[in-house]
Design a protein around this motif. Structure first.
Motif, PDB file in Angstrom:
ATOM      1  N   LYS A 158       0.845  -1.197   0.000  1.00  0.00           N
ATOM      2  CA  LYS A 158       0.000   0.000   0.000  1.00  0.00           C
ATOM      3  C   LYS A 158       0.881   1.248   0.000  1.00  0.00           C
ATOM      4  O   LYS A 158       1.953   1.260   0.596  1.00  0.00           O
ATOM      5  CB  LYS A 158      -0.914   0.035   1.229  1.00  0.00           C
ATOM      6  N   LEU A 159       0.416   2.280  -0.664  1.00  0.00           N
ATOM      7  CA  LEU A 159       1.113   3.566  -0.701  1.00  0.00           C
ATOM      8  C   LEU A 159       0.411   4.536   0.236  1.00  0.00           C
ATOM      9  O   LEU A 159      -0.799   4.476   0.405  1.00  0.00           O
ATOM     10  CB  LEU A 159       1.131   4.110  -2.131  1.00  0.00           C
ATOM     11  N   ALA A 160       1.178   5.440   0.822  1.00  0.00           N
ATOM     12  CA  ALA A 160       0.628   6.433   1.746  1.00  0.00           C
ATOM     13  C   ALA A 160       1.045   7.824   1.276  1.00  0.00           C
ATOM     14  O   ALA A 160       1.937   7.979   0.451  1.00  0.00           O
ATOM     15  CB  ALA A 160       1.161   6.176   3.156  1.00  0.00           C
ATOM     16  N   ALA A 161       0.394   8.828   1.840  1.00  0.00           N
ATOM     17  CA  ALA A 161       0.747  10.211   1.509  1.00  0.00           C
ATOM     18  C   ALA A 161       2.184  10.519   1.935  1.00  0.00           C
ATOM     19  O   ALA A 161       2.835  11.386   1.368  1.00  0.00           O
ATOM     20  CB  ALA A 161      -0.221  11.177   2.186  1.00  0.00           C
ATOM     21  N   THR A 162       2.704   9.764   2.901  1.00  0.00           N
ATOM     22  CA  THR A 162       4.050   9.989   3.414  1.00  0.00           C
ATOM     23  C   THR A 162       5.118   9.146   2.704  1.00  0.00           C
ATOM     24  O   THR A 162       6.310   9.275   3.018  1.00  0.00           O
ATOM     25  CB  THR A 162       4.101   9.679   4.913  1.00  0.00           C
ATOM     26  N   THR A 163       4.717   8.299   1.765  1.00  0.00           N
ATOM     27  CA  THR A 163       5.685   7.456   1.058  1.00  0.00           C
ATOM     28  C   THR A 163       6.662   8.324   0.266  1.00  0.00           C
ATOM     29  O   THR A 163       6.256   9.264  -0.409  1.00  0.00           O
ATOM     30  CB  THR A 163       4.962   6.482   0.092  1.00  0.00           C
ATOM     31  N   VAL A 164       7.949   8.010   0.379  1.00  0.00           N
ATOM     32  CA  VAL A 164       9.001   8.728  -0.340  1.00  0.00           C
ATOM     33  C   VAL A 164       9.422   7.871  -1.534  1.00  0.00           C
ATOM     34  O   VAL A 164       9.633   6.669  -1.400  1.00  0.00           O
ATOM     35  CB  VAL A 164      10.222   8.989   0.576  1.00  0.00           C
ATOM     36  N   TYR A 165       9.556   8.495  -2.701  1.00  0.00           N
ATOM     37  CA  TYR A 165       9.940   7.809  -3.933  1.00  0.00           C
ATOM     38  C   TYR A 165      11.311   8.322  -4.362  1.00  0.00           C
ATOM     39  O   TYR A 165      11.522   9.531  -4.445  1.00  0.00           O
ATOM     40  CB  TYR A 165       8.914   8.065  -5.033  1.00  0.00           C
ATOM     41  N   LEU A 166      12.227   7.397  -4.627  1.00  0.00           N
ATOM     42  CA  LEU A 166      13.580   7.761  -5.032  1.00  0.00           C
ATOM     43  C   LEU A 166      13.945   7.018  -6.308  1.00  0.00           C
ATOM     44  O   LEU A 166      13.932   5.786  -6.345  1.00  0.00           O
ATOM     45  CB  LEU A 166      14.590   7.418  -3.935  1.00  0.00           C
ATOM     46  N   GLY A 198      19.630   8.503  -4.714  1.00  0.00           N
ATOM     47  CA  GLY A 198      18.660   8.661  -5.784  1.00  0.00           C
ATOM     48  C   GLY A 198      18.037  10.044  -5.760  1.00  0.00           C
ATOM     49  O   GLY A 198      18.208  10.815  -4.822  1.00  0.00           O
ATOM     50  N   THR A 199      17.295  10.336  -6.812  1.00  0.00           N
ATOM     51  CA  THR A 199      16.638  11.625  -6.980  1.00  0.00           C
ATOM     52  C   THR A 199      15.188  11.510  -6.533  1.00  0.00           C
ATOM     53  O   THR A 199      14.513  10.532  -6.866  1.00  0.00           O
ATOM     54  CB  THR A 199      16.689  12.045  -8.463  1.00  0.00           C
ATOM     55  N   LEU A 200      14.703  12.506  -5.799  1.00  0.00           N
ATOM     56  CA  LEU A 200      13.298  12.489  -5.387  1.00  0.00           C
ATOM     57  C   LEU A 200      12.389  12.364  -6.599  1.00  0.00           C
ATOM     58  O   LEU A 200      12.622  13.002  -7.627  1.00  0.00           O
ATOM     59  CB  LEU A 200      12.942  13.757  -4.606  1.00  0.00           C
ATOM     60  N   ALA A 201      11.366  11.533  -6.475  1.00  0.00           N
ATOM     61  CA  ALA A 201      10.452  11.280  -7.583  1.00  0.00           C
ATOM     62  C   ALA A 201       9.022  11.277  -7.052  1.00  0.00           C
ATOM     63  O   ALA A 201       8.787  11.611  -5.879  1.00  0.00           O
ATOM     64  CB  ALA A 201      10.804   9.935  -8.227  1.00  0.00           C
TER      65      ALA A 201
END
Length: 115
Positions: free
Chosen positions: A52-60, A69-72
């Motif tokens: 599950k994904l959340a509003a607080t999930t960080v994508y790199l 990695g670069t924020l995505a």
């Protein structure tokens, strides 16, 4: 004596790493499905796992420009990409804290060899 000491140090380092991650779960695999609220991936042993994904999930995005990695954004994810997910278990669900990913085929592309 030195071998025994090295073994003890190794065990302590592994225990410290496990303790540092607490109750986090690490899942690695290839993206099979991407939705606004969850992603599914296939692990190396062939299992399908939904996270599950959340509003607080960080994508790199692991583009090689920086160490981590670069924020995505979630919209940068695509089927076929290799991912490493750090997640928190909540009941029967895994909630992604961090999703690191690379371009599709990036980890599996063979390197040229010389004979």
């Amino acid at each position: 004596m030195k071998v025994r000491m090295a073994a003890i140090v190794t065990v302590l380092m592994i225990a410290a790493a496990a303790f540092a991650h607490g109750d986090k779960v690490h899942v690695m695999g290839t993206l099979e499905k991407v939705n606004a609220d969850s992603i599914s991936l296939k692990t190396a042993d062939g299992k399908s796992v939904e996270v599950k994904l959340a509003a607080t999930t960080v994508y790199l995005f692991r583009d090689g420009k920086t160490k981590d990695g670069t924020l995505a954004k979630v919209t940068d994810l695509a089927v076929g990409q290799r991912v490493i997910i750090h997640a928190t278990p909540k009941g029967k669900d895994l909630i992604a804290d961090e999703v690191k990913f690379a371009a599709a085929g990036a980890a599996t592309a063979p390197k040229p060899t010389t004979h």
